[in-house]
Design an enzyme around this catalytic site. Sequence first.
Site, PDB file in Angstrom:
ATOM      1  CB  SER A 256      -3.753   1.283   3.477  1.00  0.00           C
ATOM      2  OG  SER A 256      -3.372   1.221   2.482  1.00  0.00           O
TER       3      SER A 256
ATOM      4  CB  SER B 290      -0.996  -0.481   1.002  1.00  0.00           C
ATOM      5  OG  SER B 290      -2.076  -1.128   0.846  1.00  0.00           O
TER       6      SER B 290
ATOM      7  CE  LYS C 126      -4.496   2.098  -0.239  1.00  0.00           C
ATOM      8  NZ  LYS C 126      -3.696   0.852  -0.428  1.00  0.00           N
TER       9      LYS C 126
END
Length: 414
Positions: free
Chosen positions: A151, A93, A96
């Site tokens: 997340s 993640s 991101k």
Amino acid sequence: MQTVRRIVHGSSAAALVLLPVGPPAVAVVPGDAPPPPVVGGDRLGAAGVQVAPGPGAPPLPSGLTGKSWVVADADTGQVLAAFNAHTRLPPASTLKMLFADTVLPRFPADEVHRVGWTELQGMGAGSSLVGIKEDLDYRVEDLWRGVFLSSGNDAVHVLANMNGGVAKTVVDMQARADQLQARDTHVVSPDGYDMDGQVTSAYDLTLFARAGLRNEEFRGYCSTRWAQFPGAFDKSGQRGSFGIANTDRLLGKYPGLIGVKNGYTTNAGATYTGAAVQGGRTMLVTVMHPASSPKIYDEAAALLDWGFDAAGKVAPVGALAEDLAPSEKPARPITEAPSPPPAAVPSPAPPLRQPPTTLHPKPVTAAHAAADGPGAATWSAVGLCAAVAAAGMLRLRVLRRQAERRAQAQGRGN
């Protein structure tokens, strides 16, 4: 011949693939093109620890197990130390951050979007979710809190669909990576979920974080510790909300920490990029795939400590590449007094339209809702705020009644 090293993670059959840095060594003959320069400097393309200590420099932390890490001064761009900085690894993640660098400037925070059922499809099994429901309205700022705090891959997919679709967003993210000179990054999914061929490096993740921290909204979201997220409507037509907490375990614990993003998948293991401000200096640290997931925070904190102690006592071993995107205004400095977190006080649920009574029966599973959820301390803080607010309202009612009685008494006396 290129070497490929496979490491089995736990009992999973998935394998982590370490790709070599740059092209394999070959004999250069007349007419051959020279190898491309290493982004950030030649030392960052070399394997192993890269550090150039001067007088009084502290030793690097012992016991580091990350497959790759970088310590850099966010303002000057100097890389103070690195280990396999350009090794390509799955991002989890932390990708991101690049998603936010790409999409965040495109939609105003107060824009309202009604989520369609198709926007929540196509997420990988076991994805982390914030709990978005179809046929409900959400403000863009709430979606971004879902991205940064929880997340939430569901929040990423909604924003990606607003941006023209997942496929277009992947192309846009790759173009943004190229602008940032993040040459180790290949984007396949916008949320960082394990996908064949999706890789980045500790160096590139540090570039993504540095670019993001120059954006006030990015900085505000990644430094938010907890917030209220819009929920569903009850039978009376009132829309509720629920608390979400930032899954970054250093936020609020490491002195001066301002974000930015953590991640975990089977292939990537744990990944983390953190930034902290101390003594007027912002230090950036990225750690990828330590020996065990909990070590990610210990190793990141140790490298942050080392970076602040070593600043001015080591020579840089490389530099963070500058953003090549055209800009109408100079880059915003990173080190400054941070703004108050935008969600330190929960905002009320937006006064949005009640949805139709027929909804697609696609609820978030309990396992997804529990993943990376807020801890007991967060819920205690939420409960305390609610209790204080209720007590304040009760006090105001009592004072109002007393004032009315006094006014009535004065009227009778006159």
